[in-house]
Design an enzyme around this catalytic site. Structure first.
Site, PDB file in Angstrom:
ATOM      1  N   GLU A 152      18.015 -59.218  28.456  1.00 49.19           N
ATOM      2  CA  GLU A 152      17.174 -58.019  28.510  1.00 49.19           C
ATOM      3  C   GLU A 152      16.661 -57.726  29.911  1.00 49.19           C
ATOM      4  O   GLU A 152      16.486 -56.571  30.295  1.00 49.19           O
ATOM      5  CB  GLU A 152      15.997 -58.152  27.533  1.00 49.19           C
ATOM      6  CG  GLU A 152      16.366 -58.012  26.059  1.00 49.19           C
ATOM      7  CD  GLU A 152      16.805 -59.310  25.413  1.00 49.19           C
ATOM      8  OE1 GLU A 152      17.124 -60.275  26.160  1.00 49.19           O
ATOM      9  OE2 GLU A 152      16.851 -59.382  24.173  1.00 49.19           O
ATOM     10  N   GLU A 171      17.945 -63.290  18.995  1.00 54.25           N
ATOM     11  CA  GLU A 171      16.601 -63.301  18.376  1.00 54.25           C
ATOM     12  C   GLU A 171      16.710 -63.295  16.847  1.00 54.25           C
ATOM     13  O   GLU A 171      15.959 -63.982  16.162  1.00 54.25           O
ATOM     14  CB  GLU A 171      15.794 -62.089  18.875  1.00 54.25           C
ATOM     15  CG  GLU A 171      15.484 -62.219  20.364  1.00 54.25           C
ATOM     16  CD  GLU A 171      14.800 -60.978  20.924  1.00 54.25           C
ATOM     17  OE1 GLU A 171      15.414 -59.894  20.872  1.00 54.25           O
ATOM     18  OE2 GLU A 171      13.665 -61.093  21.402  1.00 54.25           O
TER      19      GLU A 171
HETATM   20  N1  3HC Z   1      24.167 -51.846  22.417  1.00 54.70           N
HETATM   21  C1  3HC Z   1      25.037 -50.838  22.313  1.00 54.70           C
HETATM   22  N2  3HC Z   1      26.285 -50.869  22.837  1.00 54.70           N
HETATM   23  C2  3HC Z   1      26.627 -51.989  23.492  1.00 54.70           C
HETATM   24  C3  3HC Z   1      25.757 -53.080  23.638  1.00 54.70           C
HETATM   25  C4  3HC Z   1      24.469 -52.980  23.038  1.00 54.70           C
HETATM   26  N3  3HC Z   1      23.588 -53.977  23.110  1.00 54.70           N
HETATM   27  N4  3HC Z   1      26.383 -54.039  24.359  1.00 54.70           N
HETATM   28  C5  3HC Z   1      27.600 -53.557  24.648  1.00 54.70           C
HETATM   29  N5  3HC Z   1      27.740 -52.327  24.128  1.00 54.70           N
HETATM   30  C6  3HC Z   1      28.930 -51.467  24.176  1.00 54.70           C
HETATM   31  C7  3HC Z   1      29.217 -50.964  25.558  1.00 54.70           C
HETATM   32  O1  3HC Z   1      28.473 -49.816  25.848  1.00 54.70           O
HETATM   33  C8  3HC Z   1      30.702 -50.706  25.485  1.00 54.70           C
HETATM   34  O2  3HC Z   1      30.840 -49.489  24.791  1.00 54.70           O
HETATM   35  P1  3HC Z   1      32.084 -48.541  25.058  1.00 54.70           P
HETATM   36  O3  3HC Z   1      33.293 -49.290  24.646  1.00 54.70           O
HETATM   37  O4  3HC Z   1      31.788 -47.342  24.256  1.00 54.70           O
HETATM   38  O5  3HC Z   1      32.058 -48.308  26.547  1.00 54.70           O
HETATM   39  C9  3HC Z   1      31.210 -51.811  24.570  1.00 54.70           C
HETATM   40  O6  3HC Z   1      30.054 -52.291  23.878  1.00 54.70           O
HETATM   41  C10 3HC Z   1      31.855 -52.948  25.281  1.00 54.70           C
HETATM   42  O7  3HC Z   1      30.985 -53.400  26.315  1.00 54.70           O
HETATM   43  P2  3HC Z   1      31.567 -54.014  27.654  1.00 54.70           P
HETATM   44  O8  3HC Z   1      32.504 -53.049  28.285  1.00 54.70           O
HETATM   45  O9  3HC Z   1      30.409 -54.490  28.437  1.00 54.70           O
HETATM   46  O10 3HC Z   1      32.427 -55.212  27.082  1.00 54.70           O
HETATM   47  P3  3HC Z   1      32.498 -56.720  27.523  1.00 54.70           P
HETATM   48  O11 3HC Z   1      33.388 -57.369  26.543  1.00 54.70           O
HETATM   49  O12 3HC Z   1      32.817 -56.818  28.963  1.00 54.70           O
HETATM   50  O13 3HC Z   1      31.013 -57.308  27.326  1.00 54.70           O
HETATM   51  C11 3HC Z   1      28.930 -57.756  26.263  1.00 54.70           C
HETATM   52  C12 3HC Z   1      30.403 -57.381  26.063  1.00 54.70           C
HETATM   53  C13 3HC Z   1      28.845 -59.168  26.832  1.00 54.70           C
HETATM   54  C14 3HC Z   1      28.239 -57.705  24.919  1.00 54.70           C
HETATM   55  C15 3HC Z   1      28.283 -56.767  27.255  1.00 54.70           C
HETATM   56  O14 3HC Z   1      28.552 -55.470  26.820  1.00 54.70           O
HETATM   57  C16 3HC Z   1      26.808 -56.900  27.417  1.00 54.70           C
HETATM   58  O15 3HC Z   1      26.349 -57.708  28.202  1.00 54.70           O
HETATM   59  N6  3HC Z   1      26.073 -56.087  26.670  1.00 54.70           N
HETATM   60  C17 3HC Z   1      24.638 -55.984  26.859  1.00 54.70           C
HETATM   61  C18 3HC Z   1      23.965 -57.010  26.030  1.00 54.70           C
HETATM   62  C19 3HC Z   1      22.493 -56.802  26.146  1.00 54.70           C
HETATM   63  O16 3HC Z   1      21.940 -56.473  27.162  1.00 54.70           O
HETATM   64  N7  3HC Z   1      21.829 -57.044  25.029  1.00 54.70           N
HETATM   65  C20 3HC Z   1      20.403 -56.895  24.977  1.00 54.70           C
HETATM   66  C21 3HC Z   1      20.073 -55.570  24.454  1.00 54.70           C
HETATM   67  S1  3HC Z   1      18.356 -55.275  24.538  1.00 54.70           S
HETATM   68  C22 3HC Z   1      17.741 -56.099  23.223  1.00 54.70           C
HETATM   69  O17 3HC Z   1      18.436 -56.753  22.510  1.00 54.70           O
HETATM   70  C23 3HC Z   1      16.283 -55.876  22.994  1.00 54.70           C
HETATM   71  C24 3HC Z   1      15.723 -56.853  22.065  1.00 54.70           C
HETATM   72  O18 3HC Z   1      15.222 -57.955  22.765  1.00 54.70           O
HETATM   73  C25 3HC Z   1      14.628 -56.253  21.267  1.00 54.70           C
END
Ligand code: 3HC
Ligand code: NAI
Length: 699
Positions: free
Chosen positions: A125, A105
């Site tokens: 999301e 975004e």
């Molecule tokens: N916020 C905070 N921490 C996050 C995060 C996020 N969005 N995404 C990942 N992390 C952290 C994890 O908690 C983990 O932390 P840790 O090492 O302390 O356990 C670390 O990053 C690594 O994550 P993964 O073990 O999942 O690592 P991968 O390499 O397998 O995957 C990733 C990385 C593809 C980024 C995956 O973590 C993921 O899918 N993250 C979620 C992404 C997501 O859902 N984003 C949307 C957030 S909501 C949003 O943006 C709202 C907006 O629209 C207003």
């Protein structure tokens, strides 16, 4: 540090620096705005690049901030994006590795976007029970088209930059860099090339229409109906994208914002966010640092080619790790091998596995009758009969033949892992690896930590679990470990309910309506009622004072072990799994009530669900007190991945928090008054009582 600022000649570079994935937390958001302000004030700067440090452009909003004041604190993500859009100097997003959620975004707010190939792009999301809340539902359709955008938003699926970047006629990315390595230089050059372009392009100014309008969105609503039964977010994603096509940009943004805030407060979203965090936390063991050296696992031995051994072997074959399977007799090996082949062939037939992949996997499998053939294995997993004498013989042989440093694991579901370890001269190398049936399908792996299990053994097994796509949860040694210890209490309550007036169908229906994949009686029929029978016989010796319903014993005395004998709590037609209510069983239950002198009463579904689920929670609290699980999220992961607990309720311990622990304790006190129930059973665990009194939850 949360964002770095550097000037390269006439280009300012703002680098998000909030490891591990540059989540857009408050400090990072502030860092971006500060960087933009500095760039505006520096006359030498003509254009600005925003990029991410380390292995991500940005993984989106900082999930850890959700539910805290920080997530809404200014500058919020909307304000950051507004600052970018309003920048008089061009802002270029240099995107690489991961660009998700709020990260995408943010990029969509930039005037230009440059992407490296191989970057994972998504608006995920919806997987957190949300929708993109910083303009994603309004801007993405404007650059990739309404249908591709809605597909991405509703599914949350990841697309590779090189695929989405080349949708004909669309303009998510202005340019693809030659490679991730070339991106920084190319971004600087690109920023210079657009330094004098005016007016600056804004995604918000692009048109957004769908030629079929209402008809298309009706179709989209029908499509998401099935998936959104227990999840409000997908349908709201459709509403938000529809608003993008029918309203002015600013009005569409208001619709999105309202929907996002409402979703943020739903229990479903709280559960999914909890799951996200709990899943990652489960892989961490408090006293085992993440940099603990791991042993190399290049080959695996599996002892026993029965129900569990075959499935366990398949996990490693699927991950490309060679397996040697050992049995006592050639016939048993042949049977095990045939089952593995049958499983793979069924996958090939359904088109889930390619023939050549199947052949590659089978080529990694070898068999033996001789323990000496396991001398080079890095890990050996035992899955032989559940008898301590048999386990003793196996572990003594393994101790004699296996190389130093090999990990020796047991798949025991009830036996004492410390005792098993004591059969060897290397208890530090012994660990429990408790797979769930069918072992090639079920995600859960309980890693049972013996009192002498070495830390590097645990670190190795946790990493290996990830490789074979299991969710590993560490459990201490106790009877039943985490999952089965709790399920025993749940089954106990299910039995009392039958005595008091419920039928198996009523109990199962109530639990299934609550969201469990299967009610307790259907589950018993699937797993085999004889397993619980054996445990109750053992318990009767260990704890003769323990109160339980005798109905399940009576069922087993009739030989009704479940699906495998064609009859259990339900009747089954040959070759079918449909549970048909059994008159014979219902009569047996009624007769049993008469024997006990009980007049049946009508029991509400609410009471049924509360008694079963609260029984899980109270035992979960004991498990935490005893240090068998190190955190409540681990217990939730066990139930979400191994016992069919509804994902949208976040696991029993999270659900308890949602209900309020005080209310739970009150209900338990009420249940304790029931003369047909067991008063001692409902004594709240001290931890539960304490947290309830303090108004806290388990997490
Ligand atoms: N916020 C905070 N921490 C996050 C995060 C996020 N969005 N995404 C990942 N992390 C952290 C994890 O908690 C983990 O932390 P840790 O090492 O302390 O356990 C670390 O990053 C690594 O994550 P993964 O073990 O999942 O690592 P991968 O390499 O397998 O995957 C990733 C990385 C593809 C980024 C995956 O973590 C993921 O899918 N993250 C979620 C992404 C997501 O859902 N984003 C949307 C957030 S909501 C949003 O943006 C709202 C907006 O629209 C207003
Ligand atoms: P099973 O009876 O289907 O298979 C056991 C196999 O081990 C048989 O093929 C037998 O020939 C072989 N075996 C016995 N002694 C042996 C020895 N000394 N050397 C080599 N092979 C030997 O049993 P199942 O169900 O696969 O269970 C195995 C283990 O897994 C048990 O400890 C059980 O508690 C555990 N477990 C079982 C689950 C289930 O749902 N079946 C779930 C989780 C764990």
């Amino acid at each position: 540090m949360s964002a770095q600022y550097q000037v390269h000649g006439d280009v300012a570079v703002i680098t998000l620096a909030n490891p591990p994935v540059n989540g857009l937390g408050l400090a990072t958001r502030q860092g971006i705005v500060d960087g933009l302000n500095r760039a505006q004030q520096d006359a030498a700067v003509k254009s600005i690049v925003i990029t991410g440090a380390g292995g991500a452009f940005s993984g989106g909003a900082d999930i850890k901030e959700f539910g805290t004041d920080k997530s809404m604190q200014e500058p919020n993500l909307h304000s950051v994006i507004a600052a970018i859009e309003n920048s008089p100097k061009p802002v270029v997003a240099a995107i690489h590795s991961v660009c998700m959620g709020g990260g995408l975004e943010l990029a969509l707010g930039c005037h230009y976007r440059l992407a490296a190939p191989g970057c994972s792009v998504a608006l995920p999301e919806v997987k957190l029970g949300l929708l993109p809340g910083a303009g994603g539902t309004q801007r993405l359709p404007r650059v990739v088209g309404v249908e591709p955008a809605l597909n991405m938003i509703v599914s949350g699926e990841t697309v590779k930059s090189e695929l989405i970047g080349f949708i004909p006629g669309q303009k998510l990315f202005d340019k693809m860099a030659a490679s991730a390595e070339a991106l920084p230089e190319e971004a600087l050059a690109f920023a210079r090339s657009v330094a004098d372009t005016r007016p600056l392009p804004l995604v918000r100014n692009l048109p957004c229409k769908h030629p079929q309008g209402d008809a298309y969105f009706q179709f989209a609503r029908n499509m998401v109906k099935g998936m959104s039964k227990n999840y409000p977010a997908p349908a709201k994603c459709v509403d938000a994208v529809e608003a993008a096509t029918k309203r002015k940009f600013a009005d569409g943004m208001s619709v999105e914002r309202e929907l996002f805030i409402n979703l943020m407060w739903t229990p479903e979203s709280r559960a999914l966010r909890h799951l996200f965090m709990a899943e990652r936390a489960a892989s961490k063991i408090p006293d085992v640092p993440s940099d603990t050296p791991k042993r190399d696992i290049k080959s695996v031995g599996v002892i026993g080619a029965g129900t569990m051994g075959g499935g366990i072997a398949m996990n490693f074959l699927n991950a490309g790790i060679p397996v040697k399977m050992l049995e006592m007799k050639q016939e048993a090996l042949d049977r095990g091998l045939a089952t593995i082949k049958k499983n793979y062939e069924a996958q090939v037939k359904k088109g889930k596995l390619k023939q050549d992949k199947y052949e590659q996997r089978m080529a990694l499998l070898s068999t033996t009758l001789d323990y000496a053939d396991l001398k080079d294995a890095d890990l050996v997993i035992e899955a032989v009969f559940e008898e301590i004498g048999v386990k003793e013989a196996v572990f003594k042989q393994l101790d004699a033949v296996c190389k130093q440093g090999a990990i020796l694991a047991s798949n025991t579901s009830t036996l004492d892992v410390d005792k098993i370890a004591s059969f060897t001269k290397r208890p530090q190398d012994v660990v429990g690896m408790h797979f769930f049936s069918p072992a090639n399908v079920m995600r859960l792996l309980e890693v049972v930590r013996g009192k002498e299990t070495a830390k590097d053994v645990l670190a190795t097994v946790m990493a290996l679990a990830k490789k074979i796509k299991k969710t590993a949860v560490v459990s201490g040694v106790c009877d039943g470990f985490i999952g089965n210890r709790m399920i025993e209490r749940y089954s106990q309550q299910a039995g009392f309910l039958l005595d008091e007036g419920a039928t198996p169908q009523q109990v199962d229906k109530a639990l299934e309506k609550f969201g469990m994949a299967m009610g307790p009686f259907r589950m018993g029929d699937l797993a085999g009622n004889d397993i619980g029978w054996a445990i109750r016989k053992r318990r009767a010796l260990e704890r003769p004072d323990m109160k339980y319903s005798r109905t399940a014993d009576k069922l087993c005395e009739l030989g009704r072990y479940g699906q495998k004998t064609g009859a259990g709590w339900y009747d089954y037609q040959a070759g079918k799994r449909d549970a048909i209510p059994s008159d014979l069983v219902n009569k047996m239950i009624e007769d049993h009530r008469k024997e006990l002198g009980i007049t049946p009463r009508k029991i509400s579904d609410e009471e049924i669900v509360q008694r079963l689920v609260y029984a899980l929670v109270n035992e979960g609290a004991h498990i935490l007190e005893d240090g068998i699980a190190s955190k409540s999220g681990d217990i939730d992961m066990v139930y979400l991945t191994g016992y069919g607990f509804p994902i949208y309720r976040g696991g029993p311990m999270h659900y308890a928090g949602e209900q309020g622990l005080f209310n739970l304790v009150q209900a338990m006190n009420r249940f304790a008054q029931n003369p047909r129930d067991d008063q001692a059973f409902w004594q709240p665990a001290p931890l539960l009582a304490k947290l309830a009194a303090e108004g806290k939850t388990f997490s």
